[in-house]
Write an enzyme that holds these catalytic residues in place. Structure first.
Site: not given
Ligand code: COA
Length: 331
Positions: A119, A258, A288
Site C-alpha cells: 500500500c 491510504h 482498499n
C-alpha cells in the site's frame, strides 16, 4: 510559509486515475460469502468496490490513469524520463508493469521499473522520484500506484474479500523553483512483521524451491494486529515528517491517507487530535486499493478543486511488509 524559499522541489503537475467499470456492492457480497452490508459498513466503512474484468488488467488501468495525468500536465509521453509503478498485482511477473505502461503510452525516452511496497507503493515511488528531481529538476517522472487485488483475494474468505478493490492512480512530477512541491518525506519498513499481512507467490516450478503445503497465492491477514500497528505507524510517520520539516498539524490543510478502512482513519484522527474532516476519505466507494488508493484520492480531490494552490497536503500510507510512511507537499 518559510519553506516557500526552498528551490528545486518535486512538484505534481498532473494527476489521473482509472477504475474498472464493474461495481460490486456489499449486497452482492452477501450472496457470495456469509456476510452483511451492516457488518462490512460498520467494520470498514466500505459500501462498494470496483472489480476488474478482461481488458482492465493492472497495466491497462495504469495506462488509462497515466494518459489523464499526462494530459493535465500538458506534456507528451516522449517527454517522460522515468516511469515508476507501485504494484503487487501486475498481470505478469516480467517485464515490469512500468515497461508495459511505457510501451502503451509510447514513452520511448523513459526508463521504467516497478516497486513492491504494497500500500506504500505510490509514496515510495514519489520519494524515489523526488531524489532524482532534486539533482535534475528538468526531469519528468510518471509515478503510478495500481492494483488488481480482486485477482488475488480468496473469494471464499470473508475476512479479506470484502475489504479490497481494483484501480489505478497516476501523477506526473517535475522540478519547480516556485516553492510549491514536495517538502519532505519519511519512509519505513519492518519485515519482521511480514506474516501479519502477506501473499504467497505462485507455486514454484522448481521442486527444490517449492513452498511446502502451498495454500494458494491469496492475501492473508491478521486483521486485528494490522489495525493496531497501522494506527500507531501512521501517526508516528505523520508526526515524524512534520518534526523533520519544522511544521505541525495546524499547518496542514488536508491529509490524503491510504484508504484502508474508515475505523483506521477515525482512530488516526483521534490519535493525532485532528477532526476527521481534515482527512480526504473515499474508501466507502473503492475499498482498499492498496498502492492505488492515494493517487486515486489525490486525483479525485484535485479534480474536485479541493487542493488550492499553496495549501499544505500530507500523504500517509501503511501496508504489507510492514511498510509505512508520510510525505508533505506544498500544492
Ligand atoms: N462478515 C461477517 N463477519 C465477519 C466478516 C465478514 N466479512 N469477516 C470476519 N467476520 C467475523 C469473524 O469471523 C469473527 O467471528 P467470530 O467472532 O465468530 O470468530 C468476527 O467477525 C469478528 O472478527 P474480528 O476479526 O475480530 O473483527 P474486527 O472487529 O477486528 O474487524 C477487520 C475485522 C478486518 C475489519 C479489522 O480487524 C480491520 O479493519 N483490520 C485492518 C484491516 C486492514 O485495513 N488491512 C489492510 C491494511 S493496508
Amino acid at each position: 510559509m518559510g519553506d516557500i524559499l526552498k528551490m528545486n522541489r518535486m512538484m505534481i503537475i498532473g494527476t489521473g486515475s482509472a477504475l474498472p467499470e464493474r461495481v460490486l456492492a456489499n449486497s452482492d457480497l452477501e450472496k457470495m460469502v456469509d456476510t452483511s452490508d451492516e457488518w462490512i459498513t460498520s467494520r470498514s466503512g466500505i459500501k462498494t468496490r470496483h472489480i476488474a474484468a478482461k481488458g482492465e488488467e493492472t497495466s491497462k488501468l495504469s495506462t488509462a490513469a497515466a494518459m489523464k495525468a499526462l494530459e493535465m500536465a500538458n506534456i507528451g509521453a516522449e517527454d517522460l524520463d522515468m516511469i515508476i509503478v507501485g504494484t503487487i498485482t501486475s498481470e505478469i511477473s516480467m517485464p515490469s508493469c512500468a515497461c508495459l505502461v511505457q510501451k502503451n503510452i509510447g514513452a520511448v525516452n523513459a526508463f521504467a521499473f516497478d516497486i513492491n511496497s504494497a500500500c506504500c507503493g505510490f509514496l515510495y515511488g514519489l520519494d524515489i522520484a523526488e531524489k532524482y528531481i532534486k539533482t535534475n529538476p528538468d526531469m519528468h517522472v510518471l509515478v503510478i500506484g495500481a492494483e488488481n487485488l480482486s485477482a488475488r483475494v480468496n473469494w471464499q474468505d470473508r475476512n479479506t474479500c470484502v475489504l479490497f478493490g481494483d484501480g489505478a492512480g497516476a501523477a506526473v512530477v517535475s522540478g519547480s523553483s516556485s516553492g510549491r512541491g514536495m517538502i519532505g518525506g519519511r519512509m519505513y519498513s519492518d519485515g519482521r512483521l511480514h506474516k501479519l499481512l502477506w501473499m504467497n507467490s505462485a507455486p514454484s516450478m522448481n521442486p527444490a524451491l517449492a513452498i511446502p503445503d502451498h495454500d494458494g497465492s491469496y492475501i492473508k491477514m491478521a486483521g486485528r494486529d494490522v489495525f493496531k500497528y497501522a494506527v500507531r505507524a501512521l501517526s508516528q510517520a505523520v508526526t515524524d515528517v512534520l518534526d523533520q520539516e519544522g511544521f505541525d498539524l495546524a499547518d496542514v490543510n488536508i491529509v490524503v491517507p491510504h484508504q484502508a478502512n474508515i475505523r483506521i482513519l477515525k482512530s488516526l484522527a483521534d490519535r493525532l487530535d485532528i477532526p476527521l474532516e481534515k482527512l480526504y476519505i473515499n474508501v466507502y466507494k473503492y475499498g482498499n486499493t492498496s498502492a492505488a488508493s492515494i493517487p486515486i484520492a489525490l486525483d479525485e480531490a484535485n479534480r474536485a478543486g479541493l487542493l488550492p494552490e499553496g495549501e499544505m497536503i500530507l500523504l500517509c500510507a501503511f501496508g504489507g511488509g510492514f511498510t509505512w510512511g508520510a510525505s508533505l507537499l506544498r500544492w
